[in-house]
Write a protein that holds these residues in place. Structure first.
Motif, PDB file in Angstrom:
ATOM      1  N   MET A 187       0.670  -1.245   0.538  1.00 54.83           N
ATOM      2  CA  MET A 187      -0.202  -0.004  -0.144  1.00 54.83           C
ATOM      3  C   MET A 187       1.196   1.349   0.122  1.00 54.83           C
ATOM      4  O   MET A 187       2.288   1.578   0.647  1.00 54.83           O
ATOM      5  CB  MET A 187      -1.017   0.135   1.428  1.00 54.83           C
ATOM      6  N   SER A 188       0.899   2.637  -0.703  1.00 53.85           N
ATOM      7  CA  SER A 188       1.017   3.426  -0.104  1.00 53.85           C
ATOM      8  C   SER A 188       0.841   4.228   0.644  1.00 53.85           C
ATOM      9  O   SER A 188       0.035   4.406   1.361  1.00 53.85           O
ATOM     10  CB  SER A 188       0.471   5.022  -1.569  1.00 53.85           C
ATOM     11  N   TYR A 189       1.788   4.238   1.677  1.00 53.71           N
ATOM     12  CA  TYR A 189       1.730   4.619   3.664  1.00 53.71           C
ATOM     13  C   TYR A 189       2.775   6.123   3.684  1.00 53.71           C
ATOM     14  O   TYR A 189       3.949   5.741   3.682  1.00 53.71           O
ATOM     15  CB  TYR A 189       2.181   3.947   4.413  1.00 53.71           C
ATOM     16  N   PRO A 190       2.311   7.175   3.074  1.00 49.45           N
ATOM     17  CA  PRO A 190       2.644   8.546   2.851  1.00 49.45           C
ATOM     18  C   PRO A 190       4.048   8.458   4.225  1.00 49.45           C
ATOM     19  O   PRO A 190       5.540   8.648   4.310  1.00 49.45           O
ATOM     20  CB  PRO A 190       2.141   9.420   2.962  1.00 49.45           C
ATOM     21  N   TYR A 191       3.324   8.238   5.252  1.00 45.56           N
ATOM     22  CA  TYR A 191       4.685   8.985   6.615  1.00 45.56           C
ATOM     23  C   TYR A 191       5.486   6.931   6.223  1.00 45.56           C
ATOM     24  O   TYR A 191       6.400   7.765   7.000  1.00 45.56           O
ATOM     25  CB  TYR A 191       3.762   8.490   7.926  1.00 45.56           C
ATOM     26  N   ARG A 192       5.250   6.329   6.479  1.00 51.05           N
ATOM     27  CA  ARG A 192       6.274   4.959   6.445  1.00 51.05           C
ATOM     28  C   ARG A 192       7.310   4.618   4.712  1.00 51.05           C
ATOM     29  O   ARG A 192       7.573   3.944   4.857  1.00 51.05           O
ATOM     30  CB  ARG A 192       6.446   4.125   7.108  1.00 51.05           C
ATOM     31  N   ASP A 193       6.637   6.018   3.887  1.00 55.09           N
ATOM     32  CA  ASP A 193       7.479   5.376   2.232  1.00 55.09           C
ATOM     33  C   ASP A 193       8.535   5.852   1.964  1.00 55.09           C
ATOM     34  O   ASP A 193       9.035   5.725   1.260  1.00 55.09           O
ATOM     35  CB  ASP A 193       6.643   5.352   1.129  1.00 55.09           C
ATOM     36  N   GLY A 194       9.003   6.511   2.461  1.00 52.72           N
ATOM     37  CA  GLY A 194      10.120   7.471   2.585  1.00 52.72           C
ATOM     38  C   GLY A 194      10.497   8.207   1.135  1.00 52.72           C
ATOM     39  O   GLY A 194      11.182   8.464   0.667  1.00 52.72           O
ATOM     40  N   GLY A 195       9.686   8.987   1.149  1.00 53.36           N
ATOM     41  CA  GLY A 195       9.124  10.222   0.272  1.00 53.36           C
ATOM     42  C   GLY A 195       8.927   9.255  -0.731  1.00 53.36           C
ATOM     43  O   GLY A 195       8.371  10.189  -2.328  1.00 53.36           O
ATOM     44  N   LEU A 196       8.638   8.172  -1.390  1.00 46.87           N
ATOM     45  CA  LEU A 196       7.783   7.766  -2.101  1.00 46.87           C
ATOM     46  C   LEU A 196       6.803   7.818  -2.682  1.00 46.87           C
ATOM     47  O   LEU A 196       5.050   8.316  -2.161  1.00 46.87           O
ATOM     48  CB  LEU A 196       7.151   6.251  -1.952  1.00 46.87           C
ATOM     49  N   ASP A 197       6.521   8.951  -4.292  1.00 46.80           N
ATOM     50  CA  ASP A 197       5.477   9.537  -4.623  1.00 46.80           C
ATOM     51  C   ASP A 197       3.946   8.112  -5.104  1.00 46.80           C
ATOM     52  O   ASP A 197       4.102   7.057  -5.238  1.00 46.80           O
ATOM     53  CB  ASP A 197       5.396  10.012  -5.314  1.00 46.80           C
ATOM     54  N   ARG A 204       5.565  -0.239  -7.624  1.00 46.53           N
ATOM     55  CA  ARG A 204       5.565  -1.062  -6.483  1.00 46.53           C
ATOM     56  C   ARG A 204       4.828  -1.883  -6.574  1.00 46.53           C
ATOM     57  O   ARG A 204       5.113  -3.310  -6.846  1.00 46.53           O
ATOM     58  CB  ARG A 204       5.963  -0.604  -5.529  1.00 46.53           C
ATOM     59  N   ALA A 205       3.197  -1.483  -6.440  1.00 41.22           N
ATOM     60  CA  ALA A 205       2.356  -2.415  -6.015  1.00 41.22           C
ATOM     61  C   ALA A 205       2.383  -3.130  -7.602  1.00 41.22           C
ATOM     62  O   ALA A 205       2.041  -4.449  -7.607  1.00 41.22           O
ATOM     63  CB  ALA A 205       1.131  -1.514  -6.015  1.00 41.22           C
ATOM     64  N   LEU A 206       2.070  -2.684  -7.802  1.00 38.09           N
ATOM     65  CA  LEU A 206       1.723  -3.371  -9.993  1.00 38.09           C
ATOM     66  C   LEU A 206       2.781  -4.260 -10.014  1.00 38.09           C
ATOM     67  O   LEU A 206       2.383  -5.332 -10.852  1.00 38.09           O
ATOM     68  CB  LEU A 206       1.303  -2.384 -10.803  1.00 38.09           C
ATOM     69  N   SER A 207       4.250  -4.263  -9.938  1.00 40.32           N
ATOM     70  CA  SER A 207       4.509  -4.895  -9.974  1.00 40.32           C
ATOM     71  C   SER A 207       5.127  -6.449  -9.274  1.00 40.32           C
ATOM     72  O   SER A 207       5.088  -7.472 -10.241  1.00 40.32           O
ATOM     73  CB  SER A 207       6.556  -4.146  -9.898  1.00 40.32           C
ATOM     74  N   VAL A 208       4.294  -6.762  -7.932  1.00 47.43           N
ATOM     75  CA  VAL A 208       3.757  -7.008  -7.390  1.00 47.43           C
ATOM     76  C   VAL A 208       2.714  -7.939  -7.778  1.00 47.43           C
ATOM     77  O   VAL A 208       3.051  -9.608  -7.939  1.00 47.43           O
ATOM     78  CB  VAL A 208       3.769  -6.987  -5.675  1.00 47.43           C
ATOM     79  N   ILE A 209       1.577  -7.744  -8.376  1.00 44.73           N
ATOM     80  CA  ILE A 209       1.268  -8.281  -8.716  1.00 44.73           C
ATOM     81  C   ILE A 209       1.251  -8.795 -10.175  1.00 44.73           C
ATOM     82  O   ILE A 209       0.961 -10.134 -10.697  1.00 44.73           O
ATOM     83  CB  ILE A 209      -0.669  -6.829  -8.515  1.00 44.73           C
ATOM     84  N   ALA A 236      -0.782   8.377  -0.842  1.00 48.86           N
ATOM     85  CA  ALA A 236      -0.313   9.686  -2.067  1.00 48.86           C
ATOM     86  C   ALA A 236      -1.141   9.944  -3.131  1.00 48.86           C
ATOM     87  O   ALA A 236      -0.863   9.032  -3.522  1.00 48.86           O
ATOM     88  CB  ALA A 236       1.346   8.921  -2.319  1.00 48.86           C
ATOM     89  N   PRO A 237      -1.228  11.188  -3.805  1.00 51.37           N
ATOM     90  CA  PRO A 237      -1.727  11.553  -4.523  1.00 51.37           C
ATOM     91  C   PRO A 237      -1.656  11.068  -5.702  1.00 51.37           C
ATOM     92  O   PRO A 237       0.337  10.659  -5.702  1.00 51.37           O
ATOM     93  CB  PRO A 237      -1.484  12.788  -4.507  1.00 51.37           C
ATOM     94  N   GLY A 238      -2.925  10.133  -6.635  1.00 52.85           N
ATOM     95  CA  GLY A 238      -1.880   9.482  -7.464  1.00 52.85           C
ATOM     96  C   GLY A 238      -1.585   8.404  -7.491  1.00 52.85           C
ATOM     97  O   GLY A 238      -2.049   7.295  -8.116  1.00 52.85           O
ATOM     98  N   PHE A 239      -2.084   7.664  -6.747  1.00 54.18           N
ATOM     99  CA  PHE A 239      -1.907   6.574  -6.409  1.00 54.18           C
ATOM    100  C   PHE A 239      -2.999   5.736  -6.614  1.00 54.18           C
ATOM    101  O   PHE A 239      -3.673   4.395  -7.127  1.00 54.18           O
ATOM    102  CB  PHE A 239      -1.198   5.304  -5.001  1.00 54.18           C
ATOM    103  N   LEU A 240      -4.225   5.815  -6.666  1.00 57.67           N
ATOM    104  CA  LEU A 240      -5.849   5.318  -6.383  1.00 57.67           C
ATOM    105  C   LEU A 240      -5.687   5.573  -7.862  1.00 57.67           C
ATOM    106  O   LEU A 240      -6.536   4.477  -8.604  1.00 57.67           O
ATOM    107  CB  LEU A 240      -6.823   5.926  -5.512  1.00 57.67           C
ATOM    108  N   ALA A 241      -4.993   6.579  -8.587  1.00 57.18           N
ATOM    109  CA  ALA A 241      -5.685   6.691  -9.787  1.00 57.18           C
ATOM    110  C   ALA A 241      -4.591   5.692 -10.942  1.00 57.18           C
ATOM    111  O   ALA A 241      -5.505   5.250 -11.659  1.00 57.18           O
ATOM    112  CB  ALA A 241      -5.561   7.874 -10.313  1.00 57.18           C
TER     113      ALA A 241
END
Length: 441
Positions: A187-197, A204-209, A236-241
């Motif tokens: 999941m996108s978890y901005p607080y714990r993603d080290g700045g990943l937008d 990252r998620a789609l690669s796993v899928i 983070a903005p753009g993740f869901l879209a």
């Protein structure tokens, strides 16, 4: 007759009081131990933003029964609609002899949910039941079997939804084996993603899928636009879209689980609207019916109509009393301007919490939307979760007469879910108590 309580905190005994302690002793001797309670008080009445216990204590409600009583407990329109329906008939089973209110709820859902495409709905009893049926619908439509859920997800306590839920304790531990063909993506978890937008987190998620499942095998991606039990994580903005676009490109059904975030809770009718995302199927429950058990799956007509006749339903699904409550709840949200009220509540809570964070570095993150706000609590000077302090803060608030809830994969998140009917005065008082609990813990 609607009970109208004084909208002020009042403690006349310790928490819990003697009558609540008596009832808790009865609970221990009659109710299964696996059914826990957050607070050791028993309720006799509730309205607006307060709950009165059996000892006469009036508590400020910042939990709304886990985002259920969004329009306030025993909201007048809901009480009137339910009373009228009870007097007419309590049940027939829509699958035996149908009734208009079921159809009216489905029509309202078609109007309210994102997108102007042709829609259909089916009604059920609980969020978990609706999630499970959404997966059934997606499998019938795609003729594929695999399902992807995300880290930190919570989707329910049935066998399939336990498999989709990420956290073991208390939801899954000891209850397996679970349903097969369920996979998990990051999941996108901005607080714990080290700045990943957002777009990078989506890749990252789609690669796993792609590697673990493959689009050709995948029926559905199921995601909470704002995660609930997982910690009120706002991607983070753009993740869901990006995830939704990939689903469209690959013939995968994109299912938004809005059980906790729906019906004005996040200052839009549905949380996915913040990102401009139109899901194929949207799952709703909790705030849909003012406290009565009702849930729904709403989605594209061609998908919703994929299951054979008789493949969807249930004895109590879309019970007429719950449908009456839902229609009154929707009227209340729209007539009383509760989406705007959620936005105002957000401003009050965020201002108070950010002021608190300026003097307390154990507040690691403040996040959420509308009246769905969370505080992630960490050890001083680190991002290491501090579930012990989180629990202590909640218990201190409880003892002072304020209902607050905890959540999060690490047990270190305080969540605030006040009813949208709460007054500013009562909200500020509840936040005053919470600030005192932070200072004392």
């Amino acid at each position: 007759m609607t009970v109208i309580l004084e909208q002020a905190r009042r403690l006349i005994t310790e928490i819990p009081g003697p009558r609540s302690r008596e009832l808790m002793a009865r609970k221990h001797s009659a109710v299964a131990a696996g059914v826990g309670t957050t607070m050791p008080v028993f309720v006799e009445a509730a309205s607006g933003g307060v709950v009165r216990d059996v000892d006469g204590n009036i508590l400020i409600d910042l939990g709304s029964g886990i985002a259920v009583t969004t329009v306030g407990n025993s909201a007048p329109r809901v009480v009137d609609a339910v009373s009228e329906q009870v007097a007419a008939f309590t049940h027939t089973c829509f699958m035996v002899t149908p009734y208009e209110s079921y159809v009216a709820v489905c029509e309202a859902l078609a109007r309210l949910t994102p997108g102007d495409h042709d829609k259909r709905s089916a009604l059920f009893n609980s969020g978990a039941e609706a999630v499970e049926n959404a997966v059934k619908i997606a499998r019938a439509h795609t003729r594929r079997s695999a399902v992807v859920a995300f880290d930190h997800a919570y989707h329910g306590r049935t066998n399939l939804t336990m498999a989709m839920t990420a956290k073991s304790m208390p939801y899954k531990s000891g209850f397996g084996p679970f349903a097969s063909e369920v996979y998990r993506a990051p999941m996108s978890y901005p607080y714990r993603d080290g700045g990943l937008d957002g777009p990078a987190a989506a890749q990252r998620a789609l690669s796993v899928i792609d590697k673990q499942v493959g689009a050709a095998n995948l029926a559905a991606v199921v995601i909470e636009p704002i995660q609930g039990e997982g910690g009120f994580i706002v991607p983070a903005p753009g993740f869901l879209a990006a995830i939704a676009d990939w689903c469209t490109d690959n013939g995968v059904v994109f299912i938004a689980d809005e059980v906790q975030s729906g019906f004005a809770r996040t200052a839009t009718m549905f949380a996915c609207e913040h990102e401009g995302v139109v899901p194929d199927l949207i799952v709703t429950a909790k705030g849909i019916a003012g406290g009565l058990p009702l849930s729904a799956v709403t989605g594209r007509a061609e998908m919703m109509d994929a299951p054979h006749v008789g493949g969807l339903g249930g004895t109590y699904g879309g019970n007429p009393i719950a449908c009456a409550a839902a229609l009154a709840t929707i009227e209340t949200i729209e007539s009383d301007g509760l989406i705007d009220r959620a936005r105002a509540i957000e401003s009050v809570i965020l201002a108070r919490l950010h002021a608190l964070a300026a003097t307390d570095d154990r507040i690691g993150d403040i996040r959420g939307r509308g009246a769905m706000i969370a505080v992630e609590i960490v050890h001083s000077g680190t991002d290491t979760p501090d579930p012990e302090r989180t629990k202590a803060i909640a218990m201190t608030a409880h003892a002072a007469g304020v209902i607050v809830l905890t959540c999060g994969t690490y047990g270190n998140v305080l969540r605030l879910l006040p009813p949208l009917s709460i007054s500013d005065e009562l909200l500020h008082e509840g936040l005053d108590v919470l600030a005192e609990a932070f200072a004392a813990s």
